[in-house]
Design a protein around this motif. Structure first.
Motif, PDB file in Angstrom:
ATOM      1  N   HIS A  53       0.824  -1.212   0.000  1.00 21.50           N
ATOM      2  CA  HIS A  53       0.000   0.000   0.000  1.00 21.50           C
ATOM      3  C   HIS A  53       0.859   1.263   0.000  1.00 21.50           C
ATOM      4  CE1 HIS A  53      -3.429   2.563   0.772  1.00 21.50           C
ATOM      5  NE2 HIS A  53      -2.772   3.110   1.765  1.00 21.50           N
ATOM      6  N   GLN A  54       1.941   1.256   0.774  1.00 17.14           N
ATOM      7  CA  GLN A  54       2.766   2.461   0.892  1.00 17.14           C
ATOM      8  C   GLN A  54       3.835   2.580  -0.194  1.00 17.14           C
ATOM      9  OE1 GLN A  54       3.834   4.391   4.216  1.00 17.14           O
ATOM     10  NE2 GLN A  54       1.746   4.275   4.958  1.00 17.14           N
ATOM     11  N   VAL A  55       4.418   1.454  -0.611  1.00 13.22           N
ATOM     12  CA  VAL A  55       5.540   1.481  -1.537  1.00 13.22           C
ATOM     13  C   VAL A  55       5.142   0.991  -2.924  1.00 13.22           C
ATOM     14  CG1 VAL A  55       7.899   0.651  -1.929  1.00 13.22           C
ATOM     15  CG2 VAL A  55       7.108   1.092   0.398  1.00 13.22           C
ATOM     16  N   GLY A  56       4.205   0.061  -2.956  1.00 11.97           N
ATOM     17  CA  GLY A  56       3.815  -0.567  -4.212  1.00 11.97           C
ATOM     18  C   GLY A  56       4.484  -1.925  -4.345  1.00 11.97           C
ATOM     19  N   TYR A  57       4.057  -2.688  -5.326  1.00  7.68           N
ATOM     20  CA  TYR A  57       4.604  -4.025  -5.519  1.00  7.68           C
ATOM     21  C   TYR A  57       6.046  -3.996  -6.019  1.00  7.68           C
ATOM     22  CZ  TYR A  57      -0.106  -5.672  -4.737  1.00  7.68           C
ATOM     23  OH  TYR A  57      -1.325  -5.929  -4.178  1.00  7.68           O
ATOM     24  N   SER A  58       6.503  -2.854  -6.466  1.00  6.27           N
ATOM     25  CA  SER A  58       7.891  -2.756  -6.926  1.00  6.27           C
ATOM     26  C   SER A  58       8.880  -2.909  -5.767  1.00  6.27           C
ATOM     27  CB  SER A  58       8.123  -1.442  -7.655  1.00  6.27           C
ATOM     28  OG  SER A  58       7.907  -0.355  -6.782  1.00  6.27           O
ATOM     29  N   ALA A  59       8.390  -2.967  -4.537  1.00  2.83           N
ATOM     30  CA  ALA A  59       9.258  -3.188  -3.381  1.00  2.83           C
ATOM     31  C   ALA A  59       9.883  -4.580  -3.414  1.00  2.83           C
ATOM     32  CB  ALA A  59       8.468  -3.012  -2.087  1.00  2.83           C
ATOM     33  N   TRP A  60       9.319  -5.487  -4.198  1.00  3.49           N
ATOM     34  CA  TRP A  60       9.815  -6.855  -4.274  1.00  3.49           C
ATOM     35  C   TRP A  60      10.617  -7.070  -5.539  1.00  3.49           C
ATOM     36  CZ3 TRP A  60       5.120  -5.864  -1.958  1.00  3.49           C
ATOM     37  CH2 TRP A  60       4.967  -6.367  -0.662  1.00  3.49           C
ATOM     38  N   GLY A  61      11.711  -7.790  -5.398  1.00  6.47           N
ATOM     39  CA  GLY A  61      12.530  -8.118  -6.556  1.00  6.47           C
ATOM     40  C   GLY A  61      11.765  -8.941  -7.571  1.00  6.47           C
ATOM     41  N   CYS A  62      10.911  -9.840  -7.111  1.00  7.44           N
ATOM     42  CA  CYS A  62      10.155 -10.691  -8.037  1.00  7.44           C
ATOM     43  C   CYS A  62       9.155  -9.897  -8.870  1.00  7.44           C
ATOM     44  CB  CYS A  62       9.427 -11.798  -7.281  1.00  7.44           C
ATOM     45  SG  CYS A  62      10.510 -13.184  -6.896  1.00  7.44           S
ATOM     46  N   TYR A  63       8.790  -8.737  -8.401  1.00  9.16           N
ATOM     47  CA  TYR A  63       7.877  -7.903  -9.186  1.00  9.16           C
ATOM     48  C   TYR A  63       8.503  -7.545 -10.522  1.00  9.16           C
ATOM     49  CZ  TYR A  63       5.036  -3.960 -10.654  1.00  9.16           C
ATOM     50  OH  TYR A  63       4.250  -3.117 -11.370  1.00  9.16           O
ATOM     51  N   ARG A  64       9.813  -7.426 -10.526  1.00  7.86           N
ATOM     52  CA  ARG A  64      10.521  -7.040 -11.752  1.00  7.86           C
ATOM     53  C   ARG A  64      10.621  -8.181 -12.755  1.00  7.86           C
ATOM     54  NH1 ARG A  64      12.563  -4.041  -7.774  1.00  7.86           N
ATOM     55  NH2 ARG A  64      14.511  -4.974  -7.122  1.00  7.86           N
ATOM     56  N   HIS A  65      10.314  -9.390 -12.322  1.00  9.84           N
ATOM     57  CA  HIS A  65      10.342 -10.515 -13.262  1.00  9.84           C
ATOM     58  C   HIS A  65       9.210 -10.373 -14.263  1.00  9.84           C
ATOM     59  CE1 HIS A  65      13.494 -12.931 -11.461  1.00  9.84           C
ATOM     60  NE2 HIS A  65      13.018 -12.573 -10.287  1.00  9.84           N
ATOM     61  N   ALA A  66       9.499 -10.652 -15.468  1.00  2.00           N
ATOM     62  CA  ALA A  66       8.538 -10.440 -16.554  1.00  2.00           C
ATOM     63  C   ALA A  66       7.246 -11.216 -16.341  1.00  2.00           C
ATOM     64  CB  ALA A  66       9.167 -10.830 -17.891  1.00  2.00           C
ATOM     65  N   TRP A  67       7.308 -12.443 -15.816  1.00  2.00           N
ATOM     66  CA  TRP A  67       6.081 -13.232 -15.697  1.00  2.00           C
ATOM     67  C   TRP A  67       5.114 -12.611 -14.704  1.00  2.00           C
ATOM     68  CZ3 TRP A  67       4.529 -15.522 -11.164  1.00  2.00           C
ATOM     69  CH2 TRP A  67       5.489 -15.712 -10.185  1.00  2.00           C
ATOM     70  N   VAL A  68       5.618 -11.953 -13.654  1.00  2.00           N
ATOM     71  CA  VAL A  68       4.726 -11.285 -12.702  1.00  2.00           C
ATOM     72  C   VAL A  68       4.118 -10.049 -13.353  1.00  2.00           C
ATOM     73  CG1 VAL A  68       4.579 -10.093 -10.490  1.00  2.00           C
ATOM     74  CG2 VAL A  68       5.949 -12.174 -10.680  1.00  2.00           C
ATOM     75  N   ARG A  69       4.939  -9.245 -14.024  1.00  2.00           N
ATOM     76  CA  ARG A  69       4.421  -8.040 -14.685  1.00  2.00           C
ATOM     77  C   ARG A  69       3.419  -8.402 -15.774  1.00  2.00           C
ATOM     78  NH1 ARG A  69       9.728  -6.570 -15.003  1.00  2.00           N
ATOM     79  NH2 ARG A  69       9.618  -6.601 -17.252  1.00  2.00           N
ATOM     80  N   ASN A  70       3.740  -9.427 -16.570  1.00  2.00           N
ATOM     81  CA  ASN A  70       2.811  -9.836 -17.627  1.00  2.00           C
ATOM     82  C   ASN A  70       1.494 -10.324 -17.049  1.00  2.00           C
ATOM     83  OD1 ASN A  70       4.627  -9.179 -19.614  1.00  2.00           O
ATOM     84  ND2 ASN A  70       5.450 -11.250 -19.777  1.00  2.00           N
ATOM     85  N   TRP A  71       1.568 -11.059 -15.969  1.00  2.00           N
ATOM     86  CA  TRP A  71       0.342 -11.533 -15.320  1.00  2.00           C
ATOM     87  C   TRP A  71      -0.487 -10.347 -14.832  1.00  2.00           C
ATOM     88  CZ3 TRP A  71      -1.666 -11.253 -10.372  1.00  2.00           C
ATOM     89  CH2 TRP A  71      -2.766 -12.079 -10.141  1.00  2.00           C
ATOM     90  N   LEU A  72       0.171  -9.349 -14.228  1.00  2.00           N
ATOM     91  CA  LEU A  72      -0.541  -8.157 -13.747  1.00  2.00           C
ATOM     92  C   LEU A  72      -1.183  -7.399 -14.910  1.00  2.00           C
ATOM     93  CD1 LEU A  72       1.879  -6.809 -11.033  1.00  2.00           C
ATOM     94  CD2 LEU A  72      -0.424  -7.689 -10.684  1.00  2.00           C
ATOM     95  N   LYS A  73      -0.474  -7.313 -16.030  1.00  2.00           N
ATOM     96  CA  LYS A  73      -1.050  -6.621 -17.201  1.00  2.00           C
ATOM     97  C   LYS A  73      -2.293  -7.344 -17.686  1.00  2.00           C
ATOM     98  CE  LYS A  73       3.161  -4.474 -18.847  1.00  2.00           C
ATOM     99  NZ  LYS A  73       4.196  -4.424 -19.881  1.00  2.00           N
ATOM    100  N   ARG A  74      -2.246  -8.679 -17.720  1.00  2.00           N
ATOM    101  CA  ARG A  74      -3.426  -9.439 -18.154  1.00  2.00           C
ATOM    102  C   ARG A  74      -4.599  -9.243 -17.198  1.00  2.00           C
ATOM    103  NH1 ARG A  74       0.502 -13.334 -19.088  1.00  2.00           N
ATOM    104  NH2 ARG A  74      -0.140 -14.514 -17.256  1.00  2.00           N
ATOM    105  N   GLN A  75      -4.285  -9.035 -15.909  1.00  2.00           N
ATOM    106  CA  GLN A  75      -5.330  -8.812 -14.925  1.00  2.00           C
ATOM    107  C   GLN A  75      -5.846  -7.379 -14.928  1.00  2.00           C
ATOM    108  OE1 GLN A  75      -6.527 -11.425 -13.073  1.00  2.00           O
ATOM    109  NE2 GLN A  75      -5.138 -12.582 -14.366  1.00  2.00           N
ATOM    110  N   GLY A  76      -5.156  -6.517 -15.642  1.00  2.00           N
ATOM    111  CA  GLY A  76      -5.562  -5.106 -15.705  1.00  2.00           C
ATOM    112  C   GLY A  76      -5.093  -4.311 -14.493  1.00  2.00           C
ATOM    113  N   SER A  77      -4.151  -4.867 -13.725  1.00  2.00           N
ATOM    114  CA  SER A  77      -3.668  -4.195 -12.504  1.00  2.00           C
ATOM    115  C   SER A  77      -2.658  -3.108 -12.803  1.00  2.00           C
ATOM    116  CB  SER A  77      -3.059  -5.201 -11.546  1.00  2.00           C
ATOM    117  OG  SER A  77      -4.006  -6.165 -11.173  1.00  2.00           O
ATOM    118  N   ILE A  78      -1.923  -3.231 -13.911  1.00  2.00           N
ATOM    119  CA  ILE A  78      -0.956  -2.203 -14.306  1.00  2.00           C
ATOM    120  C   ILE A  78      -1.074  -1.978 -15.792  1.00  2.00           C
ATOM    121  CG2 ILE A  78       0.682  -2.765 -12.469  1.00  2.00           C
ATOM    122  CD1 ILE A  78       2.396  -4.197 -14.559  1.00  2.00           C
ATOM    123  N   ASN A  79      -0.478  -0.897 -16.254  1.00  2.00           N
ATOM    124  CA  ASN A  79      -0.500  -0.574 -17.705  1.00  2.00           C
ATOM    125  C   ASN A  79       0.659  -1.221 -18.405  1.00  2.00           C
ATOM    126  OD1 ASN A  79      -2.764   0.991 -17.396  1.00  2.00           O
ATOM    127  ND2 ASN A  79      -1.526   2.762 -16.807  1.00  2.00           N
TER     128      ASN A  79
END
Length: 123
Positions: A97-123
């Motif tokens: 809530h305060q920092v965002g999911y970018s606080a985690w190293g795994c957030y930077r992995h493409a499969w997590v970002r791609n999954w979030l994009k498919r869910q409509g959570s990020i652009n």
């Protein structure tokens, strides 16, 4: 005397094992799917995860856990190893809530970002 000390040490070890086993055996508490994905990437969702620097199923840096646990009510234990899965999720949600999911190293992995994009959570 030596026998009494060994018996006491064995009973303390058994009590600690029972506490950590019961916490680890608890079903996954409700959490956003993205947080579960991050937890699976960081530690394999191991509720008992602890290294010298990183703790909880979400692989939080110890200092981050200590800073953000104060934002959770009721206050989780100072020792992250004693925190229940629900308390670990609450602290991770406070970080997100305060920092965002970018606080985690795994957030930077493409499969997590791609999954979030498919869910409509990020652009």
């Amino acid at each position: 005397m030596r026998f009494a000390f060994r018996a006491m040490a064995a009973s303390i070890a058994a009590a600690i094992h029972a506490m950590t086993a019961s916490a680890a055996a608890q079903p996954n508490p409700k959490m956003p799917a993205v947080l579960e994905r991050i937890g699976r990437c960081e530690t394999g969702m191991r509720w008992d995860w602890a290294t010298r620097d990183y703790v909880t199923a979400f692989g939080l840096y110890r200092g981050t856990y200590e800073s953000f646990r104060h934002l959770v009510s009721p206050l989780p234990p100072r020792d992250p190893g004693m925190a229940t899965p629900a308390q670990q999720v609450a602290v991770a949600l406070a970080v997100a809530h305060q920092v965002g999911y970018s606080a985690w190293g795994c957030y930077r992995h493409a499969w997590v970002r791609n999954w979030l994009k498919r869910q409509g959570s990020i652009n």
